[in-house]
Design a protein around this motif. Structure first.
Motif, mmCIF file in Angstrom:
data_model
loop_
_atom_site.group_PDB
_atom_site.id
_atom_site.type_symbol
_atom_site.label_atom_id
_atom_site.label_comp_id
_atom_site.label_asym_id
_atom_site.label_seq_id
_atom_site.Cartn_x
_atom_site.Cartn_y
_atom_site.Cartn_z
ATOM 1 N N LEU A 166 0.837 -1.194 0.000
ATOM 2 C CA LEU A 166 0.000 0.000 0.000
ATOM 3 C C LEU A 166 0.876 1.249 0.000
ATOM 4 C CD1 LEU A 166 -2.722 -1.050 2.620
ATOM 5 C CD2 LEU A 166 -2.618 -1.550 0.174
ATOM 6 N N SER A 167 0.351 2.316 -0.550
ATOM 7 C CA SER A 167 1.127 3.559 -0.627
ATOM 8 C C SER A 167 1.264 4.225 0.738
ATOM 9 C CB SER A 167 0.464 4.534 -1.604
ATOM 10 O OG SER A 167 -0.863 4.842 -1.192
ATOM 11 N N GLU A 168 0.372 3.877 1.661
ATOM 12 C CA GLU A 168 0.426 4.423 3.020
ATOM 13 C C GLU A 168 -0.377 3.510 3.928
ATOM 14 O OE1 GLU A 168 -3.268 7.582 2.831
ATOM 15 O OE2 GLU A 168 -1.337 8.187 1.970
ATOM 16 N N PRO A 169 -0.058 3.472 5.239
ATOM 17 C CA PRO A 169 -0.843 2.644 6.160
ATOM 18 C C PRO A 169 -2.288 3.149 6.237
ATOM 19 C CG PRO A 169 1.225 3.374 7.161
ATOM 20 C CD PRO A 169 1.054 4.168 5.912
ATOM 21 N N LEU A 170 -3.212 2.245 6.481
ATOM 22 C CA LEU A 170 -4.597 2.654 6.643
ATOM 23 C C LEU A 170 -4.779 3.372 7.982
ATOM 24 C CD1 LEU A 170 -6.533 -0.434 5.213
ATOM 25 C CD2 LEU A 170 -5.468 1.506 4.022
ATOM 26 N N VAL A 171 -5.796 4.201 8.057
ATOM 27 C CA VAL A 171 -6.038 5.023 9.242
ATOM 28 C C VAL A 171 -6.915 4.261 10.230
ATOM 29 C CG1 VAL A 171 -7.013 7.192 10.093
ATOM 30 C CG2 VAL A 171 -5.849 7.125 7.868
ATOM 31 N N LYS A 172 -6.471 4.155 11.447
ATOM 32 C CA LYS A 172 -7.204 3.417 12.477
ATOM 33 C C LYS A 172 -8.610 3.985 12.654
ATOM 34 C CE LYS A 172 -6.954 1.937 17.306
ATOM 35 N NZ LYS A 172 -6.145 1.958 18.555
ATOM 36 N N GLN A 189 -13.262 0.507 1.657
ATOM 37 C CA GLN A 189 -13.808 -0.495 0.750
ATOM 38 C C GLN A 189 -12.673 -1.088 -0.059
ATOM 39 O OE1 GLN A 189 -17.684 -0.355 -1.482
ATOM 40 N NE2 GLN A 189 -16.347 -0.010 -3.236
ATOM 41 N N VAL A 190 -12.592 -2.421 -0.083
ATOM 42 C CA VAL A 190 -11.656 -3.109 -0.957
ATOM 43 C C VAL A 190 -12.471 -3.724 -2.090
ATOM 44 C CG1 VAL A 190 -11.737 -5.176 0.524
ATOM 45 C CG2 VAL A 190 -9.918 -4.917 -1.159
ATOM 46 N N SER A 191 -12.023 -3.513 -3.329
ATOM 47 C CA SER A 191 -12.751 -4.025 -4.480
ATOM 48 C C SER A 191 -11.773 -4.487 -5.548
ATOM 49 C CB SER A 191 -13.695 -2.960 -5.050
ATOM 50 O OG SER A 191 -12.969 -1.858 -5.567
ATOM 51 N N PHE A 192 -12.208 -5.426 -6.359
ATOM 52 C CA PHE A 192 -11.395 -5.922 -7.463
ATOM 53 C C PHE A 192 -12.311 -6.663 -8.420
ATOM 54 C CE2 PHE A 192 -11.186 -8.584 -3.716
ATOM 55 C CZ PHE A 192 -11.526 -9.851 -4.171
ATOM 56 N N TYR A 193 -11.790 -6.936 -9.617
ATOM 57 C CA TYR A 193 -12.551 -7.660 -10.634
ATOM 58 C C TYR A 193 -11.977 -9.064 -10.790
ATOM 59 C CZ TYR A 193 -14.991 -3.454 -12.142
ATOM 60 O OH TYR A 193 -15.785 -2.338 -12.187
ATOM 61 N N VAL A 194 -12.870 -10.041 -10.948
ATOM 62 C CA VAL A 194 -12.435 -11.420 -11.126
ATOM 63 C C VAL A 194 -13.172 -12.049 -12.307
ATOM 64 C CG1 VAL A 194 -12.021 -11.671 -8.652
ATOM 65 C CG2 VAL A 194 -14.179 -12.456 -9.615
ATOM 66 N N SER A 195 -12.539 -13.047 -12.908
ATOM 67 C CA SER A 195 -13.186 -13.864 -13.930
ATOM 68 C C SER A 195 -12.606 -15.261 -13.850
ATOM 69 C CB SER A 195 -12.961 -13.270 -15.329
ATOM 70 O OG SER A 195 -13.654 -14.034 -16.308
ATOM 71 N N LEU A 196 -13.466 -16.269 -13.803
ATOM 72 C CA LEU A 196 -13.027 -17.655 -13.742
ATOM 73 C C LEU A 196 -12.523 -18.102 -15.108
ATOM 74 C CD1 LEU A 196 -12.930 -20.333 -12.062
ATOM 75 C CD2 LEU A 196 -15.202 -20.834 -12.997
ATOM 76 N N ALA A 197 -11.343 -18.701 -15.139
ATOM 77 C CA ALA A 197 -10.781 -19.188 -16.397
ATOM 78 C C ALA A 197 -11.638 -20.313 -16.964
ATOM 79 C CB ALA A 197 -9.343 -19.680 -16.180
ATOM 80 N N VAL A 205 -7.402 -3.681 -8.573
ATOM 81 C CA VAL A 205 -7.562 -3.844 -7.127
ATOM 82 C C VAL A 205 -7.520 -2.470 -6.464
ATOM 83 C CG1 VAL A 205 -6.664 -4.962 -5.066
ATOM 84 C CG2 VAL A 205 -6.400 -6.067 -7.304
ATOM 85 N N LEU A 206 -8.583 -2.132 -5.740
ATOM 86 C CA LEU A 206 -8.693 -0.824 -5.102
ATOM 87 C C LEU A 206 -8.928 -0.967 -3.600
ATOM 88 C CD1 LEU A 206 -11.152 0.939 -7.605
ATOM 89 C CD2 LEU A 206 -8.665 0.859 -7.715
ATOM 90 N N VAL A 207 -8.290 -0.114 -2.823
ATOM 91 C CA VAL A 207 -8.597 0.051 -1.397
ATOM 92 C C VAL A 207 -8.803 1.538 -1.181
ATOM 93 C CG1 VAL A 207 -7.805 -0.221 0.974
ATOM 94 C CG2 VAL A 207 -7.270 -1.981 -0.730
#
Length: 376
Positions: free
Chosen positions: A107-113, A118-126, A230-232
């Motif tokens: 991560l570019s910086e620690p998360l704030v206590k 929100q964590v999000s990402f895209y997936v596709s089954l092969a 992948v996003l946080v």
């Protein structure tokens, strides 16, 4: 890879997230566009991709359109176009003998206590996967994970790293695990402990504990997934930020209630109802807004130009509206909060005497309300 189975950030990926992702997302190189080496062989993710690594000896893969050997859309496990730029990752979340592969991001910086994220990402089954799993594990840690072996990252293995601190969550979805065609958005929300500096993704359970199902009758191999974007992000900023539709309007203006809005980037080719990639990005922005308030409903209204019979245009406009509604559902919006309707060519917004005008008429509109609105 499992032994028995066969630079610069892309501009297009940044366009949609110019006002949100770059400023708020703390995952470096979120869509795997920046690399040290254009991939030439399987299992080289750890060495090829900038700001990403593998926390175990499992050989995660990297695919990029720059490569002939590891390119897109075709690869050794099927066919999958890149959705955000040219690169994406590939890994086994289930395989014989408890073999596992993982992704690890700095991560570019620690998360704030105490802050909600929100964590999000895209997936596709092969396509060549024999299994599909029903849950996706996400692990935040204070220190970088470095665990020998190719087995699941169990709690016992995690806590062998003294001084490390963890925040684990599991995402169970009914609509992402078996889709071999589209990229499906997966996301969850959580409260940060304040120690999170690294993100690890994969299946942390043994085969015996993994919830999955067979996709083929004589399944013997594994469940292989592609991962992208992948996003946080801080949840508060997701709710209040502007989106990519325009830099001049506020979110409230763009999404004001009981008004007809046009998807500005959702235009259809003549006689077609297939969604284009730019359209999906705009629909994601709408989904993120509507998903912040469970009382909101969306009406999708499809339109065509005047070429063709009234009956055919009515059917085509209905298919266009339904394509948008279906994609919003895939993103996670409940079916009972979406309605769709086609109007054919009865409500033009421009002349039908030239192609530019007809292209504007081949549009989809949306209305956000506190109720279902179908007779618009």
């Amino acid at each position: 890879m499992y032994s028995n189975l066969p630079t610069q950030l892309a501009l297009m990926a940044c366009l949609f997230f110019a006002n949100t992702t770059i400023a708020q997302n703390v995952v470096k190189n979120p869509s795997f566009e920046e690399y040290v080496n254009c991939p030439k062989r399987l299992g080289n993710f750890d060495a090829d991709v900038i700001n990403w690594s593998t926390p175990t000896e499992g050989s995660t893969d990297y695919f990029n359109g720059c490569s002939k050997a590891m390119g897109t859309p075709k690869n050794f496990n099927g066919t999958q176009p890149a959705d955000f730029g040219k690169g994406y990752a590939g890994l086994y979340l289930y395989a014989p003998n408890d073999y596992r592969e993982y992704l690890q991001a700095e991560l570019s910086e620690p998360l704030v206590k105490g802050e909600k994220y929100q964590v999000s990402f895209y997936v596709s089954l092969a396509e060549r996967s024999d299994f599909a799993i029903k849950e996706f594990g996400v692990l935040f840690s204070k220190d970088r994970m470095n665990v020998p072996g190719k087995k699941p990252l169990s709690k016992k293995k995690m806590y062998q790293q003294k001084g490390n601190d963890y925040n684990f969550m599991e995402i169970g979805y009914s609509n992402f695990y078996a889709d071999t065609k589209d990229w499906i958005l997966v996301h969850t929300q959580f409260t940060a402990k304040g120690t999170e500096r690294f993100l690890t993704m994969g299946n942390f359970k043994s085969n015996a504990r993994t919830r999955m199902f067979k996709t083929k009758r004589n399944a013997k191999q594994g469940a292989y997934y592609y991962i992208d974007l992948v996003l946080v992000e801080p949840l508060s900023k997701i709710k209040t930020s502007k989106n990519d539709i325009t830099d001049l309007k506020s979110t409230e203006e763009i999404y004001s209630l009981d008004r007809t809005h046009v998807f500005e980037n959702l235009l259809f080719d003549f006689d077609k109802f297939k969604l284009q990639e730019a359209s999906k990005k705009e629909m994601l922005a709408l989904y993120k807004h509507v998903n912040t308030d469970t009382t909101l409903h969306v009406s999708i209204l499809g339109h065509t130009d005047s070429v063709g019979s009234d009956g055919y245009n009515q059917k085509l406009s209905t298919l266009r509206a339904q394509a948008v509604a279906d994609y919003l559902q895939k993103l996670g919006l409940s079916k009972d909060r979406i309605v769709s309707k086609g109007h054919g060519g009865k409500k033009p917004v421009a002349t039908n005497d030239n192609e530019n005008g007809r292209r504007r008429n081949r549009r989809v509109e949306f209305v956000i309300t506190k109720r279902n609105l179908i007779n618009k």
